[in-house]
Motif scaffolding. Structure first.
Motif, PDB file in Angstrom:
ATOM      1  N   GLN A 103       2.340  -4.689  -6.597  1.00 32.11           N
ATOM      2  CA  GLN A 103       1.285  -5.496  -7.213  1.00 32.11           C
ATOM      3  C   GLN A 103       1.960  -6.261  -8.441  1.00 32.11           C
ATOM      4  N   ASN A 146       0.676  -0.830  -3.855  1.00 33.53           N
ATOM      5  CA  ASN A 146      -0.458  -0.668  -2.922  1.00 33.53           C
ATOM      6  C   ASN A 146      -0.210  -0.506  -1.490  1.00 33.53           C
ATOM      7  N   TRP A 157       4.584  -0.463   1.635  1.00 30.07           N
ATOM      8  CA  TRP A 157       3.921  -0.586   0.428  1.00 30.07           C
ATOM      9  C   TRP A 157       4.244  -1.978  -0.240  1.00 30.07           C
ATOM     10  N   SER A 161      -3.993   2.333  -5.399  1.00 28.00           N
ATOM     11  CA  SER A 161      -2.848   2.008  -6.184  1.00 28.00           C
ATOM     12  C   SER A 161      -2.455   3.124  -6.891  1.00 28.00           C
ATOM     13  N   HIS A 207      -8.709   1.830  -0.344  1.00 23.24           N
ATOM     14  CA  HIS A 207      -7.377   1.329  -0.781  1.00 23.24           C
ATOM     15  C   HIS A 207      -7.067   2.109  -2.339  1.00 23.24           C
TER      16      HIS A 207
END
Length: 103
Positions: A102, A50, A99, A4, A2
């Motif tokens: 966050q 993210n 996407w 970011s 994952h």
């Protein structure tokens, strides 16, 4: 995996022309506008995007496409309202590419 990603801020530099030694309204307006922009930028939180399984290259490609589409899509207005409209267009485009922003 994952990942970011936080996009880098871009700066805009505008030339200031002399007005035969006299103070210029354009220069004053530019200085006030720049000061306001710096204050607002200092208060703003960076956008962190993210996407599960994405790489840095994936982010760069998608953000490039979204920024290009935003710039080519038309006129968003001037000033802060125009900047907000363009940012919203960019956000919707990134979401369409999978996407999530966050918070």
């Amino acid at each position: 995996m994952h990942y970011s990603f936080v996009p880098h801020a871009q700066s805009i530099v505008a030339p200031i022309k002399a007005n035969n030694g006299r103070p210029s309204m354009k220069r004053g307006t530019l200085l006030v506008g720049t000061a306001i922009a710096l204050v607002l930028a200092g208060c703003a939180h960076p956008m962190v995007w993210n996407k599960y399984g994405a790489t840095q290259t994936d982010y760069q490609q998608d953000s490039y496409v979204c920024e290009k589409d935003a710039r080519q899509s038309g006129y968003f207005g001037t000033g802060i309202a125009g900047a907000i409209n363009m940012r919203d267009f960019f956000k919707h485009c990134m979401v369409a590419h999978g996407w999530t922003l966050q918070s």
